[in-house]
Scaffold this active site. Structure first.
Site, mmCIF file in Angstrom:
data_model
loop_
_atom_site.group_PDB
_atom_site.id
_atom_site.type_symbol
_atom_site.label_atom_id
_atom_site.label_comp_id
_atom_site.label_asym_id
_atom_site.label_seq_id
_atom_site.Cartn_x
_atom_site.Cartn_y
_atom_site.Cartn_z
ATOM 1 N N ASP A 177 -6.113 -4.490 -6.421
ATOM 2 C CA ASP A 177 -5.853 -3.149 -5.893
ATOM 3 C C ASP A 177 -4.415 -2.697 -6.175
ATOM 4 O O ASP A 177 -4.120 -1.505 -6.260
ATOM 5 C CB ASP A 177 -6.058 -3.103 -4.362
ATOM 6 C CG ASP A 177 -7.246 -3.887 -3.867
ATOM 7 O OD1 ASP A 177 -7.593 -4.894 -4.504
ATOM 8 O OD2 ASP A 177 -7.819 -3.518 -2.838
ATOM 9 N N ASP A 225 0.787 -1.239 0.000
ATOM 10 C CA ASP A 225 0.000 0.000 0.000
ATOM 11 C C ASP A 225 0.814 1.282 0.000
ATOM 12 O O ASP A 225 0.242 2.379 -0.061
ATOM 13 C CB ASP A 225 -0.966 0.010 1.194
ATOM 14 C CG ASP A 225 -2.069 -1.008 1.011
ATOM 15 O OD1 ASP A 225 -2.597 -1.083 -0.107
ATOM 16 O OD2 ASP A 225 -2.387 -1.724 1.977
HETATM 17 N N1 GLY Z 1 -7.301 -1.519 -1.074
HETATM 18 C C1 GLY Z 1 -8.242 -1.937 -0.123
HETATM 19 C C2 GLY Z 1 -9.629 -1.751 -0.545
HETATM 20 O O1 GLY Z 1 -9.917 -1.346 -1.652
HETATM 21 O O2 GLY Z 1 -10.482 -2.019 0.280
#
Ligand code: GLY
Length: 412
Positions: free
Chosen positions: A179, A114
């Site tokens: 993601d 992230d």
């Molecule tokens: N990247 C985490 C979500 O979209 O919940």
């Protein structure tokens, strides 16, 4: 009324009618901006410690904050950079810098994927909109940290560390989630800034692997793909936040779309453009897409025959929750895609429609129950029972980004 008067009236009224029709889609009117600013004034009046970052609301309407290692930590600073860009107010620049620089240590963090979200949305926008040249090295350091998670055999960046699937048995040692496409922008930027192509090469390789293994024939995608780090083989395809392994989690589809548009921005490789167009078409023309183009939290949640693996009781959701965050991410991505695609008209129309929906009272906060965010009605994760039908800082981030991007298009 004689003929000449009628003609004159139509010449005055007709252009107005057309401009009304198109202008309602672009909603950065004075009233809208005053509302948005009011919400942020409220937040900044109680959130003063930049290590406690506004993320969502608690059940009683109080602000819920998170620490700097939370995956959403960069969005609040990013929101302030967008507000600074939209208003030009110097005090917002000062606030944006304060909330950005509190994330300083994240540039060395490689505990999950992230770092791209965290650093690019904060420092990346500070560089872009605040002309903070001293932020360049932070982006490059963060890209180095992210690349530590790259595996040459899997040809991917690992998203999460070891964990188990919903069945409680399947083990994931190298899970890659869709993601992760959102973290590639940081790598492309780092290559541009450093003139070192190694970050870009990893981004391209990760995107190509994702195209191959995350996507189905209809251009919907899996949430999680787990890899064998020796052979590079796919070991599992599954969901973590969607309805079923075979369903299309709405935010995941949006992350994928956005990520492939970004890949085209930096490479000008037509295969990424075509892929993004196919994903966009899947989303816009989805049979379960509501008329206002704000999706249910999963595109397949209404489909009979699909059974969730986890403990989901439809009775708890007489109204299937929408996900405004998925709509906001999609909207922003479609604006960028419209700038590249021969199908500009269709993508612009869809983006305008989403922006119009999200700007309506149906999704926008009332300023009373929700005093701190712009949008209501997002979903964090239904399988986890977390953040269902709430405001989220990242929904606001992509909504503001969409507002900024919508400005670039001249409408007749
Ligand atoms: N990247 C985490 C979500 O979209 O919940």
């Amino acid at each position: 009324m004689n003929k000449i008067t009628q003609v004159i009236i139509w010449f005055i009224i007709l252009p107005g009618l057309f401009s009304c029709k198109t202008k309602t889609s672009v909603n950065n009117s004075k009233k809208e901006m005053a509302f948005i600013m009011g919400q942020f004034e409220n937040t900044l009046s109680i959130a003063t410690d930049p290590t406690k970052i506004p993320r969502t609301l608690q059940k009683d309407g109080a602000l819920k904050t998170v620490g700097i290692y939370d995956w959403t930590s960069g969005f609040f600073a990013g929101n302030l950079w967008y507000l600074y860009h939209l208003t030009g107010e110097e005090r917002l620049k000062t606030e944006a810098a304060k909330w950005t620089e509190a994330l300083d240590t994240i540039q060395y963090y490689s505990g999950n994927h992230d770092v791209g979200f965290m650093i690019n949305c904060s420092y990346g926008n500070g560089l872009k909109y605040g002309n903070k040249l001293e932020y360049q090295h932070v982006l490059i350091n963060a890209a180095k940290s992210l690349c530590k998670r790259y595996n040459v055999n899997a040809k991917s960046i690992k998203s999460w560390n070891y964990r188990k699937a919903w069945d409680g048995k399947t083990e994931w040692f190298f899970p890659v989630i869709i993601d992760n496409m959102m973290n590639l922008e940081l790598l492309f930027e780092a290559s541009t800034l450093s003139k070192d192509d190694s970050y870009k090469k990893i981004a391209i390789q990760h995107a190509e692997t994702t195209m191959k293994n995350h996507y189905r024939n209809d251009f919907s995608c899996y949430h999680v793909v787990d890899y064998d780090t020796i052979t590079g083989n796919v070991l599992d395809k599954a969901t973590c936040q969607g309805f079923t392994d075979e369903s299309s989690w709405a935010r995941g589809q949006a992350w994928g779309l956005y990520g492939f548009v970004v890949c085209y921005r930096y490479t000008k490789d037509k295969k990424f453009l075509g892929f993004a167009e196919n994903i966009a078409n899947y989303i816009i023309h989805n049979k379960n897409m509501p008329e206002d183009l704000v999706p249910y939290w999963d595109y397949n949640v209404k489909d009979a025959g699909l059974k969730p693996e986890w403990n989901y009781n439809p009775a708890n959701y007489p109204e299937i929750p929408r996900d405004a965050s998925a709509a906001a991410v999609t909207c922003s991505a479609l604006y960028e895609l419209a700038g590249y695609s021969e199908n500009k008209g269709e993508y612009l129309k869809a983006a305008d429609r989403i922006l119009q929906s999200l700007s309506s009272p149906a999704y926008q906060a009332d300023g009373v129950k929700n005093k701190y965010f712009i949008l209501n009605h997002s979903v964090g994760s239904i399988p986890h029972g977390a953040e269902i039908d709430v405001p989220l800082n990242y929904a606001d981030y992509y909504f503001l980004e969409a507002l900024v991007r919508s400005e670039r298009f001249k409408r007749q």
